[in-house]
Write an enzyme that holds these catalytic residues in place. Sequence first.
Site, PDB file in Angstrom:
ATOM      1  N   GLY A  45       0.840  -1.194   0.000  1.00  0.00           N
ATOM      2  CA  GLY A  45       0.000   0.000   0.000  1.00  0.00           C
ATOM      3  C   GLY A  45       0.872   1.239   0.000  1.00  0.00           C
ATOM      4  CD  GLN A  50       3.380   5.796   2.665  1.00  0.00           C
ATOM      5  OE1 GLN A  50       2.407   5.255   2.163  1.00  0.00           O
ATOM      6  NE2 GLN A  50       4.352   5.120   3.242  1.00  0.00           N
ATOM      7  CB  CYS A 107       5.075   2.318   7.460  1.00  0.00           C
ATOM      8  SG  CYS A 107       4.589   3.839   6.625  1.00  0.00           S
ATOM      9  CG  LEU A 108       6.545   1.174   1.393  1.00  0.00           C
ATOM     10  CD1 LEU A 108       6.150   1.450  -0.052  1.00  0.00           C
ATOM     11  CD2 LEU A 108       7.570   0.058   1.457  1.00  0.00           C
ATOM     12  CG  HIS A 149      -0.674   1.340   7.330  1.00  0.00           C
ATOM     13  ND1 HIS A 149       0.276   0.875   8.221  1.00  0.00           N
ATOM     14  CD2 HIS A 149      -0.023   2.218   6.528  1.00  0.00           C
ATOM     15  CE1 HIS A 149       1.437   1.476   7.962  1.00  0.00           C
ATOM     16  NE2 HIS A 149       1.278   2.280   6.934  1.00  0.00           N
ATOM     17  CD  GLU A 150      -1.082   2.361   2.708  1.00  0.00           C
ATOM     18  OE1 GLU A 150      -0.708   3.533   2.512  1.00  0.00           O
ATOM     19  OE2 GLU A 150      -0.316   1.470   3.090  1.00  0.00           O
ATOM     20  CG  HIS A 153       0.051   6.869   5.385  1.00  0.00           C
ATOM     21  ND1 HIS A 153       1.158   7.441   5.978  1.00  0.00           N
ATOM     22  CD2 HIS A 153       0.354   5.555   5.244  1.00  0.00           C
ATOM     23  CE1 HIS A 153       2.083   6.512   6.182  1.00  0.00           C
ATOM     24  NE2 HIS A 153       1.617   5.353   5.757  1.00  0.00           N
TER      25      HIS A 153
HETATM   26 ZN    ZN Z   1       2.527   3.528   5.822  1.00  0.00          ZN
END
Ligand code: ZN
Length: 190
Positions: A45, A50, A107-108, A149-150, A153
């Site tokens: 995701g 991000q 998380c990236l 999660h996304e 963000h």
């Molecule tokens: Zn994340």
Amino acid sequence: MILEVVTYGHPVLRQNGAEIAEITPGLEELIADMFETMEDYHGIGLAAQQVAHPIRLTVIDIRGVTDRPSTLEINGEEADPTSIMPLVLINPELETEGDFEAAPEGCLSFPDIFGDVIRPGFVKVKAMNERGESIEFKAGGLLGRCIQHEVDHLKGILFIDRMDRETKEKLKPDFEALAEETRQFLNEVG
Ligand code: ZN
């Protein structure tokens, strides 16, 4: 085009995303770039925040993970979660359901930092897809967790905010070091 994924400490990760009014060619290009970036980083995701675009857009594709099951319901009927992959959510609205469950997340924007996050087991999703169509479904398991999660963000909420105190304390030195590194990098590039 592969975009740079910003890391914790970058102020854009704490920004609330702006509502998307229409699907423009620029937005379509960003969506394609986000999928390419997510694949390159081996993520499931990626939120627009991000890649330094504070707007209400996220892309998801859970097909790369086979050891954590997902559930999907469309119009009350069970469906194959992979049938809606790759998934684009524009201006998503969530309603969570079910008992809270702890499960590991990464998380990236937090490379090499993993920890248990507590979230409701299911989520009802209303959003617009990349063609401007309204979509509605209910997801659980890995997909339900990934969507939560996304969409967090998009509101400037990060997974460390949802960890229990003990987990967060344990990881704090790691993510504080990351934030410092990010700030130094941002100062250098001016
Ligand atoms: Zn994340």
